[in-house]
Design a protein around this motif. Structure first.
Motif, PDB file in Angstrom:
ATOM      1  N   VAL A  86      50.019  22.248  45.206  1.00  0.00           N
ATOM      2  CA  VAL A  86      50.550  23.374  44.427  1.00  0.00           C
ATOM      3  C   VAL A  86      49.303  24.398  44.686  1.00  0.00           C
ATOM      4  CG1 VAL A  86      50.556  24.379  42.010  1.00  0.00           C
ATOM      5  CG2 VAL A  86      51.522  21.763  42.547  1.00  0.00           C
ATOM      6  N   ILE A  87      48.122  24.135  44.669  1.00  0.00           N
ATOM      7  CA  ILE A  87      46.983  25.101  44.970  1.00  0.00           C
ATOM      8  C   ILE A  87      46.269  24.636  46.303  1.00  0.00           C
ATOM      9  CG2 ILE A  87      44.687  25.567  44.000  1.00  0.00           C
ATOM     10  CD1 ILE A  87      46.094  25.664  41.270  1.00  0.00           C
ATOM     11  N   ARG A  88      46.022  25.673  47.141  1.00  0.00           N
ATOM     12  CA  ARG A  88      45.134  25.627  48.110  1.00  0.00           C
ATOM     13  C   ARG A  88      44.182  26.696  48.078  1.00  0.00           C
ATOM     14  NH1 ARG A  88      47.334  25.974  53.357  1.00  0.00           N
ATOM     15  NH2 ARG A  88      49.257  26.086  52.257  1.00  0.00           N
ATOM     16  N   LEU A  89      43.083  26.475  48.067  1.00  0.00           N
ATOM     17  CA  LEU A  89      41.914  27.398  48.135  1.00  0.00           C
ATOM     18  C   LEU A  89      40.964  27.207  49.457  1.00  0.00           C
ATOM     19  CD1 LEU A  89      40.226  27.621  44.412  1.00  0.00           C
ATOM     20  CD2 LEU A  89      42.137  29.306  45.514  1.00  0.00           C
ATOM     21  N   GLN A 138      55.019  26.187  38.084  1.00  0.00           N
ATOM     22  CA  GLN A 138      54.394  24.884  39.068  1.00  0.00           C
ATOM     23  C   GLN A 138      53.474  24.302  38.422  1.00  0.00           C
ATOM     24  OE1 GLN A 138      54.016  26.801  42.880  1.00  0.00           O
ATOM     25  NE2 GLN A 138      56.060  26.764  43.415  1.00  0.00           N
ATOM     26  N   MET A 139      52.543  25.212  37.688  1.00  0.00           N
ATOM     27  CA  MET A 139      51.201  24.576  37.220  1.00  0.00           C
ATOM     28  C   MET A 139      51.142  24.897  35.922  1.00  0.00           C
ATOM     29  SD  MET A 139      47.496  25.769  38.614  1.00  0.00           S
ATOM     30  CE  MET A 139      48.123  27.322  38.846  1.00  0.00           C
ATOM     31  N   LEU A 140      50.598  24.318  34.871  1.00  0.00           N
ATOM     32  CA  LEU A 140      49.901  24.649  33.475  1.00  0.00           C
ATOM     33  C   LEU A 140      48.716  24.776  33.461  1.00  0.00           C
ATOM     34  CD1 LEU A 140      51.719  24.979  30.912  1.00  0.00           C
ATOM     35  CD2 LEU A 140      50.842  22.448  30.301  1.00  0.00           C
ATOM     36  N   LEU A 141      47.988  26.143  33.115  1.00  0.00           N
ATOM     37  CA  LEU A 141      46.853  26.282  33.381  1.00  0.00           C
ATOM     38  C   LEU A 141      46.036  26.627  31.983  1.00  0.00           C
ATOM     39  CD1 LEU A 141      44.649  27.061  35.458  1.00  0.00           C
ATOM     40  CD2 LEU A 141      45.313  29.442  35.737  1.00  0.00           C
ATOM     41  N   GLU A 169      53.755  27.900  48.280  1.00  0.00           N
ATOM     42  CA  GLU A 169      54.045  28.472  49.748  1.00  0.00           C
ATOM     43  C   GLU A 169      53.541  29.825  49.764  1.00  0.00           C
ATOM     44  OE1 GLU A 169      55.420  26.462  52.038  1.00  0.00           O
ATOM     45  OE2 GLU A 169      55.177  25.075  50.632  1.00  0.00           O
ATOM     46  N   ASP A 170      52.855  30.599  48.648  1.00  0.00           N
ATOM     47  CA  ASP A 170      52.773  31.828  48.645  1.00  0.00           C
ATOM     48  C   ASP A 170      51.238  32.092  48.851  1.00  0.00           C
ATOM     49  OD1 ASP A 170      55.509  32.396  48.183  1.00  0.00           O
ATOM     50  OD2 ASP A 170      55.190  31.904  46.084  1.00  0.00           O
ATOM     51  N   ASP A 171      51.049  33.224  49.682  1.00  0.00           N
ATOM     52  CA  ASP A 171      49.612  33.457  49.739  1.00  0.00           C
ATOM     53  C   ASP A 171      49.195  34.528  48.892  1.00  0.00           C
ATOM     54  OD1 ASP A 171      47.252  34.465  50.554  1.00  0.00           O
ATOM     55  OD2 ASP A 171      47.736  35.033  52.478  1.00  0.00           O
ATOM     56  N   VAL A 172      48.613  34.276  47.796  1.00  0.00           N
ATOM     57  CA  VAL A 172      48.267  35.214  46.569  1.00  0.00           C
ATOM     58  C   VAL A 172      47.161  36.055  47.052  1.00  0.00           C
ATOM     59  CG1 VAL A 172      47.588  35.086  44.051  1.00  0.00           C
ATOM     60  CG2 VAL A 172      49.004  33.220  45.049  1.00  0.00           C
ATOM     61  N   SER A 173      46.533  35.987  47.894  1.00  0.00           N
ATOM     62  CA  SER A 173      45.305  36.763  48.283  1.00  0.00           C
ATOM     63  C   SER A 173      45.576  38.038  48.673  1.00  0.00           C
ATOM     64  CB  SER A 173      44.244  36.224  48.962  1.00  0.00           C
ATOM     65  OG  SER A 173      44.802  35.337  49.816  1.00  0.00           O
ATOM     66  N   ASP A 189      43.440  37.563  39.106  1.00  0.00           N
ATOM     67  CA  ASP A 189      42.541  38.281  39.960  1.00  0.00           C
ATOM     68  C   ASP A 189      42.645  37.814  41.213  1.00  0.00           C
ATOM     69  OD1 ASP A 189      40.295  39.992  40.410  1.00  0.00           O
ATOM     70  OD2 ASP A 189      38.884  38.899  39.165  1.00  0.00           O
ATOM     71  N   ARG A 190      42.028  38.449  42.172  1.00  0.00           N
ATOM     72  CA  ARG A 190      42.271  37.954  43.370  1.00  0.00           C
ATOM     73  C   ARG A 190      40.743  37.790  44.114  1.00  0.00           C
ATOM     74  NH1 ARG A 190      46.012  42.771  46.032  1.00  0.00           N
ATOM     75  NH2 ARG A 190      44.702  43.795  44.785  1.00  0.00           N
ATOM     76  N   PRO A 191      40.768  36.878  45.037  1.00  0.00           N
ATOM     77  CA  PRO A 191      39.442  36.550  45.665  1.00  0.00           C
ATOM     78  C   PRO A 191      38.965  37.728  46.626  1.00  0.00           C
ATOM     79  CG  PRO A 191      41.109  35.242  46.606  1.00  0.00           C
ATOM     80  CD  PRO A 191      41.770  35.840  45.570  1.00  0.00           C
ATOM     81  N   THR A 192      37.868  37.915  46.598  1.00  0.00           N
ATOM     82  CA  THR A 192      37.039  38.818  47.372  1.00  0.00           C
ATOM     83  C   THR A 192      37.316  38.492  48.966  1.00  0.00           C
ATOM     84  OG1 THR A 192      35.321  39.043  45.931  1.00  0.00           O
ATOM     85  CG2 THR A 192      34.858  40.136  47.980  1.00  0.00           C
ATOM     86  N   SER A 193      36.862  37.026  49.238  1.00  0.00           N
ATOM     87  CA  SER A 193      37.446  36.619  50.327  1.00  0.00           C
ATOM     88  C   SER A 193      38.034  35.174  50.530  1.00  0.00           C
ATOM     89  CB  SER A 193      35.929  36.775  51.481  1.00  0.00           C
ATOM     90  OG  SER A 193      35.141  35.898  50.933  1.00  0.00           O
ATOM     91  N   GLY A 194      38.507  34.671  51.635  1.00  0.00           N
ATOM     92  CA  GLY A 194      39.064  33.510  51.656  1.00  0.00           C
ATOM     93  C   GLY A 194      40.736  33.413  51.258  1.00  0.00           C
ATOM     94  N   LYS A 195      41.104  32.350  51.422  1.00  0.00           N
ATOM     95  CA  LYS A 195      42.698  32.353  51.150  1.00  0.00           C
ATOM     96  C   LYS A 195      43.105  31.503  50.129  1.00  0.00           C
ATOM     97  CE  LYS A 195      44.526  34.709  54.485  1.00  0.00           C
ATOM     98  NZ  LYS A 195      45.434  35.983  54.324  1.00  0.00           N
ATOM     99  N   PHE A 196      44.290  31.893  49.019  1.00  0.00           N
ATOM    100  CA  PHE A 196      44.623  31.357  48.041  1.00  0.00           C
ATOM    101  C   PHE A 196      46.179  31.065  48.077  1.00  0.00           C
ATOM    102  CE2 PHE A 196      45.539  31.680  43.220  1.00  0.00           C
ATOM    103  CZ  PHE A 196      46.023  30.113  43.314  1.00  0.00           C
ATOM    104  N   TYR A 197      46.657  29.794  48.274  1.00  0.00           N
ATOM    105  CA  TYR A 197      48.008  29.667  48.486  1.00  0.00           C
ATOM    106  C   TYR A 197      48.371  29.098  47.287  1.00  0.00           C
ATOM    107  CZ  TYR A 197      48.290  30.890  53.422  1.00  0.00           C
ATOM    108  OH  TYR A 197      48.389  31.716  54.332  1.00  0.00           O
ATOM    109  N   LEU A 198      49.428  29.608  46.532  1.00  0.00           N
ATOM    110  CA  LEU A 198      50.048  28.758  45.316  1.00  0.00           C
ATOM    111  C   LEU A 198      51.442  28.647  45.878  1.00  0.00           C
ATOM    112  CD1 LEU A 198      49.960  28.506  42.062  1.00  0.00           C
ATOM    113  CD2 LEU A 198      51.149  30.517  41.902  1.00  0.00           C
TER     114      LEU A 198
END
Lengths: 243, 402
Positions: A5-8, A165-168, A70-74, A59-68
């Motif tokens: 679900v989450i890939r940082l 997809q996720m409860l936060l 299939e989607d690239d949120v960054s 918020d978005r990361p300053t660097s790196g990738k965040f996939y929620l």
């Protein structure tokens, strides 16, 4: 292996306050799979709130990738982020954050309004979820007519209406007494057993004990990531009055 | 569509939650709109009233005189009875009527209070242009004038004053006119409906007598010629022709003939009143602007107060546009409600004022429409900045707001 679900990947977040730069997150790698029940722990200043904001697409990361999923949120713009928050993430806050002067039912309907779902469908779904969290008869109550535990259950119902997809959950029991806290965690456990991915940010060990996996942060870095045998809620707590 | 409805409901809720504040904000728009509508309508009503008065005096009417040469009038500059016929004939039907603009005052001696009768000395064809309603007998006719008959037509009010009844044809009035004792037989009574405002402006209606009876007609001369053009005459051409006819008659240049027409005067008064009401209306519109700024102010307060709510909505997936639309709806509702209340209030004021001064009220639907449209525009226009501020708020900051 189940779907992520989450890939940082190598996520960092730096706040530029002008005089100094604060690095709130340092090169974090984290994968959360579908159906997991994860606690994110750490002292204040550990970076867990920053992580929470990024996971929640506020918020978005300053660097790196965040996939929620299939989607690239960054790489998303504010409009796309709003859509992701609406459809894929269910928020539960420490201070409940229900809209004041608006009935429980309307509060639960709100994410569906922003998703442009038709009125009758909204009503049906909202009623079903209020019933699911045990508040079928509280739909027309205003937030200030509800107890803390009831408010939080309305918030959970609201978080679930668009089948995210996720409860936060950010310190979901922080403003609740022990009895209500127990009920809320019990509810999360039940939801998780039905397949909902739950991520809880907390600093309380008793809360983290309900989760199957505990991720700890310190000074913006991930310091441990452990699987554990979760505490099953005591049968005695079931159906307890939370007032 | 659902979004629109939901926004409307949410906005009403927010307005209801701050009843007093919303009402006070609306007050600015209410005052602005109602004053614009009141002032513009008063202006329109005044113009309409003045036009009616001029129509009453006779829109076809004109006064003609010759300009004195070197500041002195010679005998030939005056008009005589004979001139009337010459002018009428020369104008060949374009002129319906001409007289020497004569007026006299008769006094009826009574034991208690004397009765004053103002008399207009009328000439031939007066019957055809008299714009009054005869209720008893008849109007002064050409036979009265040609025969220099001692006849009089009274306004109803005067008849009631003298005889206590309008049925007084055939009765004889004894009065003193310019030191001479006269006996006049009533041949007719007329009625004229006049509002209080008309009475104030035009005075009491007058009696009519043949000029030939009152004046020693043969050597009577006046300074002005009082003429009525025919209804179907081309006015502009008629004015020119009359000027030329009189110039020829008096052996003068056409430039030396002066003419005041009622139509021209009416146009001037109408223009002055029109620009006056526009100017005052514009000043009133400033209060509308102030009302708009009031809306902006309160919306800014509202956005700040509800920062947290905005944060929650954003976290739940509201698009920036959703938030903007929500606050725009709110300010539009406040100003539109203010506009509707203000319009009602303004119209009521105008209607009551019209009743009080007894003037026919003219409300231009265009004015009302414009005022309401303007108020809605004010709401949306001045709501735009606060709404954008809300829409662009950072959700993290907003959620943290206490």
């Amino acid at each position: 292996m189940s779907k992520a679900v989450i890939r940082l990947t190598d996520v960092s977040k730096t706040y530029d306050t002008g005089a100094i730069q604060v690095q709130a997150l340092k090169h974090v790698d984290l994968v959360i799979n579908e159906g997991e029940f994860v606690a994110i722990m750490g002292q204040s200043g550990s970076g867990k709130s920053t992580l929470m904001n990024i996971l929640g697409c506020l918020d978005r990361p300053t660097s790196g990738k965040f996939y929620l999923g299939e989607d690239d949120v960054s790489v998303m713009d504010p409009k796309e982020l709003a859509t992701v928050r609406n459809k894929k993430i269910g928020f539960v806050f420490q201070s409940f954050n229900l809209i004041p002067r608006t009935t429980a039912l309307k509060n639960v309907e709100l994410p569906m309004i922003y998703a442009r779902r038709p009125k009758t469908e909204r009503r049906r779904q909202a009623e079903a979820l209020l019933a699911r969290v045990g508040l079928a008869d509280r739909g027309d109550h205003l937030p200030n007519e509800l107890s803390g535990g009831q408010k939080q259950r309305v918030a959970i119902a609201r978080a679930l209406v668009n089948q995210p997809q996720m409860l936060l959950a950010d310190e979901p029991t922080g403003n609740l007494d022990t009895g209500s806290s127990l009920e809320i965690m019990e509810l999360f456990t039940a939801l998780n057993s039905e397949g909902v991915t739950v991520v809880v940010v907390t600093h309380e060990e008793e809360i983290a004990a309900y989760c199957g996996r505990v991720v700890r942060f310190k000074d913006g870095q991930l310091i441990s990531d452990l699987l554990q045998e979760p505490v099953r809620p005591a049968a005695a707590a079931k159906g307890g009055d939370d007032r | 569509m659902t979004m629109l409805l939901e926004n409307f409901i949410m906005s009403l809720q927010a307005i209801r939650a701050n009843k007093m504040r919303s009402l006070l904000t609306m007050l600015g728009v209410i005052i602005g709109i109602s004053s614009v509508i009141t002032i513009v309508s008063i202006g329109d009503s005044m113009r309409n009233f003045m036009t009616d008065q001029y129509k009453d005096v006779g829109i076809n009417r004109a006064m003609v005189y010759t300009r004195p040469l070197d500041g002195f009038y010679s005998d030939s500059d005056y008009f005589t009875v004979d001139d009337l016929d010459i002018v009428l004939e020369a104008m060949n039907g374009d002129l319906a009527y001409a007289d020497l603009n004569g007026w006299s005052n008769g006094t009826i001696k009574r034991k208690s209070l004397d009765i004053n009768v103002e008399m207009q000395e009328v000439a031939k064809h007066f019957e055809s242009i008299a714009n009054v309603k005869i209720i008893e007998g008849r109007m002064i006719n050409d036979a009265d004038i040609n025969g220099r008959r001692p006849h009089i037509v009274l306004p109803e009010k005067t008849a009631l004053e003298i005889f206590g009844t309008a049925k007084c044809t055939g009765k004889v009035i004894e009065m003193e006119v310019e030191g001479e004792r006269r006996e006049l037989t009533v041949v007719g009574v007329y009625r004229k409906e006049m509002s209080a405002a008309s009475l104030m402006l035009l005075g009491n209606p007058t009696a009519y007598v043949p000029y030939s009876y009152i004046r020693n007609a043969d050597n009577h001369m006046t300074f002005y010629l009082n003429v009525y053009f025919a209804d179907d005459a081309d006015k502009e051409a008629g004015y020119r022709r009359l000027t030329n006819v009189i110039a020829r008659m008096k052996n003068r240049q056409p430039e030396e003939i002066r003419m005041h027409t009622v139509a021209e005067e009416m146009q001037q008064v109408d223009m002055v009143l029109g620009s006056l009401s526009l100017a005052v209306g514009a000043i009133a519109a400033i209060s509308l602007l102030v009302g708009g700024i009031g809306i902006m102010n309160i919306m800014l307060v509202s956005v700040t107060e509800r920062t947290r709510e905005i944060g929650i909505r954003k976290a739940l997936g509201a698009q920036p546009w959703d938030i903007k639309f929500q606050f725009l709806t709110e300010s539009a509702i406040i100003s539109a409600a203010g506009g509707i209340i203000g319009t009602t209030f303004g119209l009521a004021t105008v209607l009551i004022l019209g009743k009080v001064v007894d003037i026919a009220v003219v409300v231009n639907p265009g004015t009302v429409l414009l005022a309401v449209a303007f108020s809605a525009a004010v709401g949306i226009g001045f709501g735009f900045y606060p709404a954008s501020k809300a829409a662009n708020a950072d959700p993290i900051e907003a959620l943290r707001y206490e």
